[in-house]
Design an enzyme around this catalytic site. Structure first.
Site, PDB file in Angstrom:
ATOM      1  CD  GLU A 122     -13.304  -5.066  -1.369  1.00 48.60           C
ATOM      2  OE1 GLU A 122     -12.094  -5.360  -1.301  1.00 48.60           O
ATOM      3  OE2 GLU A 122     -14.216  -5.911  -1.247  1.00 48.60           O
ATOM      4  CG  ASN A 123      -7.836  -2.007  -5.108  1.00 54.13           C
ATOM      5  OD1 ASN A 123      -6.918  -2.809  -4.893  1.00 54.13           O
ATOM      6  ND2 ASN A 123      -8.119  -1.039  -4.240  1.00 54.13           N
ATOM      7  CD  GLU A 147       3.123 -13.126  15.627  1.00 50.24           C
ATOM      8  OE1 GLU A 147       3.158 -11.948  16.021  1.00 50.24           O
ATOM      9  OE2 GLU A 147       2.644 -14.066  16.305  1.00 50.24           O
ATOM     10  N   GLY A 182      -0.011   5.378  -4.447  1.00 52.80           N
ATOM     11  CA  GLY A 182      -0.650   6.626  -4.855  1.00 52.80           C
ATOM     12  C   GLY A 182      -0.099   7.809  -4.073  1.00 52.80           C
ATOM     13  CG  ASP A 224      -2.064   0.968   1.098  1.00 57.95           C
ATOM     14  OD1 ASP A 224      -2.417   1.347  -0.036  1.00 57.95           O
ATOM     15  OD2 ASP A 224      -2.600   1.381   2.143  1.00 57.95           O
ATOM     16  NE  ARG A 250      -7.716   0.875   5.486  1.00 55.26           N
ATOM     17  CZ  ARG A 250      -7.590   2.197   5.624  1.00 55.26           C
ATOM     18  NH1 ARG A 250      -7.766   2.758   6.807  1.00 55.26           N
ATOM     19  NH2 ARG A 250      -7.289   2.962   4.590  1.00 55.26           N
ATOM     20  CB  ILE A 251      -6.273  -7.081   7.325  1.00 55.63           C
ATOM     21  CG1 ILE A 251      -7.672  -7.286   7.872  1.00 55.63           C
ATOM     22  CG2 ILE A 251      -5.249  -7.250   8.406  1.00 55.63           C
ATOM     23  CD1 ILE A 251      -7.890  -8.688   8.442  1.00 55.63           C
ATOM     24  CB  SER A 252      -7.564  -3.591   3.022  1.00 55.99           C
ATOM     25  OG  SER A 252      -7.284  -2.390   3.703  1.00 55.99           O
TER      26      SER A 252
HETATM   27  C1  IPE Z   1      -5.264  -2.725  -0.129  1.00 57.63           C
HETATM   28  O1  IPE Z   1      -4.981  -1.393  -0.312  1.00 57.63           O
HETATM   29  C2  IPE Z   1      -5.266  -3.426  -1.450  1.00 57.63           C
HETATM   30  C3  IPE Z   1      -3.980  -3.592  -2.105  1.00 57.63           C
HETATM   31  C4  IPE Z   1      -2.837  -3.310  -1.570  1.00 57.63           C
HETATM   32  C5  IPE Z   1      -4.019  -4.172  -3.417  1.00 57.63           C
HETATM   33  P1  IPE Z   1      -6.144  -0.310  -0.457  1.00 57.63           P
HETATM   34  O2  IPE Z   1      -5.491   0.993  -0.667  1.00 57.63           O
HETATM   35  O3  IPE Z   1      -7.125  -0.730  -1.496  1.00 57.63           O
HETATM   36  O4  IPE Z   1      -6.844  -0.404   0.963  1.00 57.63           O
HETATM   37  P2  IPE Z   1      -7.766   0.646   1.711  1.00 57.63           P
HETATM   38  O5  IPE Z   1      -8.806   1.108   0.729  1.00 57.63           O
HETATM   39  O6  IPE Z   1      -6.894   1.764   2.145  1.00 57.63           O
HETATM   40  O7  IPE Z   1      -8.321  -0.105   2.877  1.00 57.63           O
HETATM   41  C1  IPE Z   2      -1.185   0.446  -4.028  1.00 55.99           C
HETATM   42  O1  IPE Z   2      -1.324   1.529  -3.211  1.00 55.99           O
HETATM   43  C2  IPE Z   2      -2.146  -0.647  -3.772  1.00 55.99           C
HETATM   44  C3  IPE Z   2      -3.157  -0.833  -4.840  1.00 55.99           C
HETATM   45  C4  IPE Z   2      -4.424  -0.810  -4.555  1.00 55.99           C
HETATM   46  C5  IPE Z   2      -2.745  -1.124  -6.210  1.00 55.99           C
HETATM   47  P1  IPE Z   2      -2.516   2.559  -3.356  1.00 55.99           P
HETATM   48  O2  IPE Z   2      -2.833   2.806  -4.778  1.00 55.99           O
HETATM   49  O3  IPE Z   2      -3.660   2.128  -2.522  1.00 55.99           O
HETATM   50  O4  IPE Z   2      -1.844   3.850  -2.736  1.00 55.99           O
HETATM   51  P2  IPE Z   2      -2.480   4.860  -1.708  1.00 55.99           P
HETATM   52  O5  IPE Z   2      -2.942   4.059  -0.534  1.00 55.99           O
HETATM   53  O6  IPE Z   2      -3.614   5.538  -2.412  1.00 55.99           O
HETATM   54  O7  IPE Z   2      -1.362   5.776  -1.374  1.00 55.99           O
HETATM   55 MG    MG Z   3      -4.122   2.398  -0.534  1.00 58.32          MG
END
Ligand code: IPE
Ligand code: IPE
Ligand code: MG
Length: 241
Positions: A75-76, A205, A31, A28, A192-194
């Site tokens: 959810e992405n 762990e 972005g 994560d 969180r574990i999303s």
């Molecule tokens: C979790 O990250 C999914 C991936 C790393 C692919 P997200 O950015 O989608 O999670 P949230 O929305 O912050 O919980």
């Molecule tokens: C990459 O990080 C994980 C994916 C969902 C591909 P993000 O794209 O969620 O980056 P942030 O959390 O918006 O910074």
């Molecule tokens: Mg993210």
């Protein structure tokens, strides 16, 4: 000058001693890494893909047999179309070149059905061509922990089961070819574990890093391994006297 003490174990030895067989990553922060540099989010995913290559190789080099990475969640799809397309392109490119990772057996975990035909074919070819290699890499793509459990239960119903056990469920999860994760690492500052590996992480762990995924280094993996090696996993029992 750092003098290595004879008794200081190497990271590889720690992996072995601590029984770290499966490491999983919630990659994560791509972005935010990009926007904080005034770059488009897509640039963050591109940088993230490079780091992903490096980290996967490193985990193999230190002897971790199985690695899972969360690349795209169920959810992405809620993100803008341009961003989703950019992530899919990067994954397709990775899959096209990945055959060269000679010791890795690739598994795409998640529902491949909604993917474009050409992409699905590439992923399935890669799975076929690399089957049986000694190190396992699971790439979670269109993956959701809840969807996975629902899919598992439906598979059991279709097989005619009317009563199920925990091992029945484990046997039909996407990860049925590897042990449950020992260590789950999340970058990007979120705690969180999303929807990641919900069933499999029952006794995992966790290690949370403040870094954004594109900033992660081999040294951070060493830190996570040291942290893991210093923990007591009680599995609900008591410490041995
Ligand atoms: C979790 O990250 C999914 C991936 C790393 C692919 P997200 O950015 O989608 O999670 P949230 O929305 O912050 O919980
Ligand atoms: C990459 O990080 C994980 C994916 C969902 C591909 P993000 O794209 O969620 O980056 P942030 O959390 O918006 O910074
Ligand atoms: Mg993210």
């Amino acid at each position: 000058m750092i003098v290595k003490n004879e008794t200081t174990p190497t990271i590889k030895e720690l992996v072995e001693r601590a029984g770290l067989r499966h490491i999983a990553f919630i990659m994560d922060g791509n972005g935010r890494w990009a926007t904080s540099r005034l770059l488009p989010r897509e640039a963050g995913h591109k940088a993230g893909a490079e780091v992903f290559r490096k980290i996967v190789r490193y985990c193999k080099d230190i002897g971790i047999k199985c690695c899972t990475v969360y690349a795209f969640s169920t959810e992405n799809w809620n993100r803008p179309k341009t961003e989703v397309e950019a992530i899919m392109k990067l994954l397709e490119k990775y899959a096209a070149e990945a055959d060269g990772e000679k010791e890795i057996s690739f598994h795409f975990i998640g529902d491949k059905a909604p993917l474009a035909d050409a992409m699905r074919e590439k992923l399935e070819n890669l799975e076929r061509n690399t089957a049986g290699r000694p190190y396992i890499l699971n790439i979670a793509l269109n993956y959701g922990g809840r969807a996975e459990i629902v899919n598992a239960v439906n598979t059991l119903i279709e097989a005619g089961k009317t009563e199920i056990t925990e091992s029945d469920i484990s046997a039909v999860l996407y990860t049925n070819h590897c042990p449950d994760p020992d260590l789950v690492v999340r970058t990007g500052k979120e705690l969180r574990i999303s929807n990641f590996l919900l069933w499999q992480s029952a006794y995992a762990e966790y290690y949370f890093s403040e870094k954004m995924w594109p900033e992660l280094t081999e040294g951070d993996i060493d830190e996570a391994v040291r942290s893991f090696a210093g923990r007591k996993r009680r599995w609900g029992g008591l410490d041995e006297a």
